[in-house]
Design an enzyme around this catalytic site. Sequence first.
Site, PDB file in Angstrom:
ATOM      1  N   ASP A  67     -18.825  39.757  20.688  1.00 58.91           N
ATOM      2  CA  ASP A  67     -18.492  38.722  21.952  1.00 58.91           C
ATOM      3  C   ASP A  67     -18.731  37.408  21.437  1.00 58.91           C
ATOM      4  OD1 ASP A  67     -20.642  39.830  21.302  1.00 58.91           O
ATOM      5  OD2 ASP A  67     -21.073  40.466  23.059  1.00 58.91           O
ATOM      6  N   ASN A 136     -28.250  46.997  31.801  1.00 58.93           N
ATOM      7  CA  ASN A 136     -27.389  47.793  32.288  1.00 58.93           C
ATOM      8  C   ASN A 136     -26.097  49.032  31.894  1.00 58.93           C
ATOM      9  OD1 ASN A 136     -26.257  45.948  31.091  1.00 58.93           O
ATOM     10  ND2 ASN A 136     -25.200  44.903  33.332  1.00 58.93           N
ATOM     11  N   HIS A 138     -24.270  47.821  29.471  1.00 62.04           N
ATOM     12  CA  HIS A 138     -23.456  46.994  28.804  1.00 62.04           C
ATOM     13  C   HIS A 138     -23.224  46.871  27.152  1.00 62.04           C
ATOM     14  CE1 HIS A 138     -25.312  43.107  28.496  1.00 62.04           C
ATOM     15  NE2 HIS A 138     -25.559  43.306  27.203  1.00 62.04           N
ATOM     16  N   GLU A 143     -19.392  44.552  31.435  1.00 64.69           N
ATOM     17  CA  GLU A 143     -19.982  44.969  32.445  1.00 64.69           C
ATOM     18  C   GLU A 143     -20.073  46.141  32.768  1.00 64.69           C
ATOM     19  OE1 GLU A 143     -23.283  43.288  31.612  1.00 64.69           O
ATOM     20  OE2 GLU A 143     -23.068  41.061  32.238  1.00 64.69           O
TER      21      GLU A 143
HETATM   22  C1  GLP Z   1     -26.515  40.538  24.382  1.00 63.58           C
HETATM   23  C2  GLP Z   1     -24.793  41.013  23.418  1.00 63.58           C
HETATM   24  C3  GLP Z   1     -24.725  42.233  23.984  1.00 63.58           C
HETATM   25  C4  GLP Z   1     -26.367  42.874  23.557  1.00 63.58           C
HETATM   26  C5  GLP Z   1     -27.013  43.001  24.272  1.00 63.58           C
HETATM   27  C6  GLP Z   1     -28.579  43.637  23.866  1.00 63.58           C
HETATM   28  O1  GLP Z   1     -25.848  40.843  26.364  1.00 63.58           O
HETATM   29  N1  GLP Z   1     -23.719  40.911  24.443  1.00 63.58           N
HETATM   30  O2  GLP Z   1     -23.936  42.464  22.211  1.00 63.58           O
HETATM   31  O3  GLP Z   1     -26.419  44.578  23.037  1.00 63.58           O
HETATM   32  O4  GLP Z   1     -27.534  41.249  24.750  1.00 63.58           O
HETATM   33  O5  GLP Z   1     -29.761  43.091  23.877  1.00 63.58           O
HETATM   34  P1  GLP Z   1     -30.921  43.453  23.171  1.00 63.58           P
HETATM   35  O6  GLP Z   1     -30.388  43.993  21.565  1.00 63.58           O
HETATM   36  O7  GLP Z   1     -31.572  41.784  22.752  1.00 63.58           O
HETATM   37  O8  GLP Z   1     -31.083  44.147  23.675  1.00 63.58           O
END
Ligand code: GLP
Length: 243
Positions: A67, A136, A138, A143
Amino acid sequence: MQIISAKDYGQLSWQASKLLEAQLVLKPDSVLGLATGSSPLGIYEELVRAYQAGAVDFSHVRTVNLDEYVGLPGDHPQSYARFMREHLFSHVNIDPANTHIPDGMNPDAEAECARYDELIHRLGGIDLQLLGLGPNGHIGFNEPEDYFPAGTHKVALTEATIQANKRFFDSEDQVPRFAYTMGVREIMQSRHVVLVVSGESKAKIVKEAFFGPVKPQVPASILQLHRRFTLVADEAALSGVSK
Ligand code: GLP
């Protein structure tokens, strides 16, 4: 679903990095699906270490990232393009031409999303997709919704995601409101999916996503249906399900 339980974040990163290293040894021109966020940082450190030790070679590796924020140029400090360069690409012998990330600056969402799906198919699909887990539920920026989104699409970030990601920006209003993200179709078509999750703050969502019903309101839950899904979690993240 295979579960690898690690003691802590360091062990989790080490374990997950070995799965990626094995993939590259077995298929040096693998297509790796890569993720951003804080969870994979330790893995990228391990991979750089392995590269420096001569244990892995990235010269034939191709990558597709999950992404990118819409509206952030590739050199913006919070763009995922920059994140990948800083944490992995600039430290290993990967050909930059073989690294792919959605172009957050393409204003034509339809064209950008179609281009990205075509690219993944042209590369022959993803051999190993690495994922983190949003608070959440995702994956990428898929989402919670009333349906599972199939292909790459433009998504409006939820308030929960904006709140979770504002720590990386100077202020909340600087967090982009939209992103381009690979959909669940290409993620699910990957030949192996590895999701890493760490910490007690994710314990509740880990339980819901992987030990509850499959539903689009918890996007990661669809991974329960994947033939080769490896969950690499530390004890804190598994604390809601163990015992
Ligand atoms: C972002 C990314 C995701 C990632 C998520 C969790 O929103 N788009 O790909 O998995 O955050 O992040 P973290 O690993 O910092 O909790």
